[in-house]
Design an enzyme around this catalytic site. Structure first.
Site, PDB file in Angstrom:
ATOM      1  N   HIS A  40      -5.747  -6.332  -1.139  1.00 30.41           N
ATOM      2  CA  HIS A  40      -6.804  -6.000   0.273  1.00 30.41           C
ATOM      3  C   HIS A  40      -6.408  -8.009  -0.128  1.00 30.41           C
ATOM      4  O   HIS A  40      -7.644  -7.808   1.276  1.00 30.41           O
ATOM      5  CB  HIS A  40      -8.087  -5.335  -0.703  1.00 30.41           C
ATOM      6  CG  HIS A  40      -7.676  -4.168  -0.160  1.00 30.41           C
ATOM      7  ND1 HIS A  40      -8.780  -3.133  -0.430  1.00 30.41           N
ATOM      8  CD2 HIS A  40      -6.466  -3.180  -0.045  1.00 30.41           C
ATOM      9  CE1 HIS A  40      -8.607  -2.544  -0.044  1.00 30.41           C
ATOM     10  NE2 HIS A  40      -6.551  -1.678  -0.576  1.00 30.41           N
ATOM     11  N   ARG A  93       1.237  -1.651   0.212  1.00 28.93           N
ATOM     12  CA  ARG A  93       0.129   0.269   0.261  1.00 28.93           C
ATOM     13  C   ARG A  93       0.755   1.389   0.174  1.00 28.93           C
ATOM     14  O   ARG A  93       0.337   1.652  -0.620  1.00 28.93           O
ATOM     15  CB  ARG A  93      -0.764   0.214   1.065  1.00 28.93           C
ATOM     16  CG  ARG A  93      -1.872   1.221   1.394  1.00 28.93           C
ATOM     17  CD  ARG A  93      -3.291   0.653   2.623  1.00 28.93           C
ATOM     18  NE  ARG A  93      -3.961   1.774   2.272  1.00 28.93           N
ATOM     19  CZ  ARG A  93      -4.121   3.174   3.524  1.00 28.93           C
ATOM     20  NH1 ARG A  93      -3.219   2.614   4.845  1.00 28.93           N
ATOM     21  NH2 ARG A  93      -4.703   4.006   3.125  1.00 28.93           N
ATOM     22  N   HIS A 108       0.817   4.793  -2.577  1.00 25.16           N
ATOM     23  CA  HIS A 108       0.082   5.879  -2.153  1.00 25.16           C
ATOM     24  C   HIS A 108       1.216   6.631  -2.333  1.00 25.16           C
ATOM     25  O   HIS A 108       1.711   8.103  -3.071  1.00 25.16           O
ATOM     26  CB  HIS A 108       0.544   5.487  -0.662  1.00 25.16           C
ATOM     27  CG  HIS A 108      -1.177   5.440  -0.581  1.00 25.16           C
ATOM     28  ND1 HIS A 108      -1.764   6.350   0.523  1.00 25.16           N
ATOM     29  CD2 HIS A 108      -1.766   3.920  -0.901  1.00 25.16           C
ATOM     30  CE1 HIS A 108      -2.996   5.676   0.531  1.00 25.16           C
ATOM     31  NE2 HIS A 108      -3.168   4.124  -0.261  1.00 25.16           N
ATOM     32  N   ASN A 133      -3.565   9.098   3.994  1.00 28.95           N
ATOM     33  CA  ASN A 133      -2.434   8.474   4.204  1.00 28.95           C
ATOM     34  C   ASN A 133      -2.629   8.990   6.871  1.00 28.95           C
ATOM     35  O   ASN A 133      -1.525   7.670   7.080  1.00 28.95           O
ATOM     36  CB  ASN A 133      -1.338   9.491   4.050  1.00 28.95           C
ATOM     37  CG  ASN A 133      -0.764   9.290   2.854  1.00 28.95           C
ATOM     38  OD1 ASN A 133      -0.979   8.429   2.392  1.00 28.95           O
ATOM     39  ND2 ASN A 133      -0.191   9.916   2.037  1.00 28.95           N
TER      40      ASN A 133
END
Length: 324
Positions: free
Chosen positions: A198, A67, A71, A99
């Protein structure tokens, strides 16, 4: 003009043309899987060892590192801008809404950087370490591995405002998800494959509360009831639930099987299987794990190609959280 001066002039003109041509070659072409082979031949092994140690200490960290890469790359490219701390001249991305108190793994990247600096000071970028960490984290929990192209350099800037606008949120609808990824050069199929990350990790109650109390038709009633026990209507915002309720610490295709049973934790998960254009991809991945794993690796390579700084652009940070 006589022949003595004509040919040198022609050669000079051709040289200038070639220099201009090379200077406009897309920066992605400069990334290479062998970038550090001569300058730091043990870099990849050193980073892999550091990442494996972090994941063995806390298996959840594998999902967090994947992740973190996502990001980073979605905000002004894969340039480690997400790692920069706040100073007067920089509004840190760490405090952007997607975040803040959410993204994890900063200290894992710093630890890997420290190990690399011991053997090759000032050579390996933090941006490349983030990219390698995502691959190594996936492999450490049984997920796919892939060849990582290297040669990214680190930014001297960050953008909290872009982090707030360019990262899709947990309540995003399908159109928003598809366009957010398309803006970064990724297809709808890439988006569905990358969402399969996920299969790992956990989410905080406040991010899925609306979904489990919605009494909607796109959520399994038993699943919603189970999730409500640890996520009350007006407390427990930071309480955690696994994104994949079946095998939350293993990289597999159960995430997609969950979606087909209306057991996606986030709205942005379940929307991938909701009677729309991505249903067939979810169905395919639920039936064929190998297809998913292959597509995930290929999509991660594409994501790592988003607007890297190369050549003389950017810097090599000595500490990932600060500009030299």
């Amino acid at each position: 003009m006589d022949s003595a001066s004509f040919f040198p002039n022609i050669i000079a003109a051709i040289s200038v043309f070639l220099l201009l041509l090379l200077s406009h070659t897309p920066c992605e072409a400069q990334l290479s899987t062998t970038f550090y082979s001569n300058t730091c031949p043990n870099a990849l092994t050193t980073i892999r060892t550091s990442i494996r140690q972090a994941v063995s200490r806390e298996r959840r960290m594998a999902g967090s590192l994947i992740r973190l890469h996502f990001h980073d790359c979605f905000v002004q490219g894969c340039d480690a801008s997400i790692l920069l701390d706040e100073i007067p001249s920089i509004q840190s991305e760490k405090t952007a809404f997607p975040n803040d108190n959410s993204v994890r793994g900063y200290e894992v990247i710093e630890a890997a950087k420290r190990e690399v600096e011991k053997i090759c000071p000032g050579v390996v970028s933090c941006a490349d370490i983030i990219t390698l960490a995502a691959r190594d984290a996936s492999a450490a929990v049984g997920g796919p591995s892939w060849n990582v192209k290297l040669g990214r350099r680190d930014s001297t800037t960050a953008s909290r405002s872009l982090a707030n606008t360019d990262l899709p949120g947990p309540a995003s609808d399908l159109g928003t998800l598809i366009s957010s990824f398309a803006n970064k050069g990724l297809t709808a199929r890439d988006m569905v494959a990358l969402s399969g990350a996920h299969t790992l990790g956990q989410s905080q109650c406040f991010l899925f509360r609306d979904r489990i109390y919605s009494n909607g038709t796109n959520i399994d009633a038993g699943f919603a009831s189970t999730r409500r026990r640890q996520c009350p209507t007006n407390s427990g915002d930071s309480n955690l639930a696994p994104l994949d309720l079946v095998t939350p610490n293993s990289f597999d295709n159960n995430y997609y099987k969950n979606l087909m049973q209306r057991k996606g934790l986030l709205q942005s998960d379940q929307i991938l299987f909701s009677g729309d254009s991505t249903d067939s991809i979810v169905s395919e991945y639920s039936r064929n794990q190998q297809t998913f794993l292959s597509d995930f690796g290929n999509a991660m390579i594409k994501m790592g190609d988003i607007e890297p700084l190369t050549g003389q652009n950017g810097i090599i940070r000595r500490i990932c959280s600060a500009i030299n």
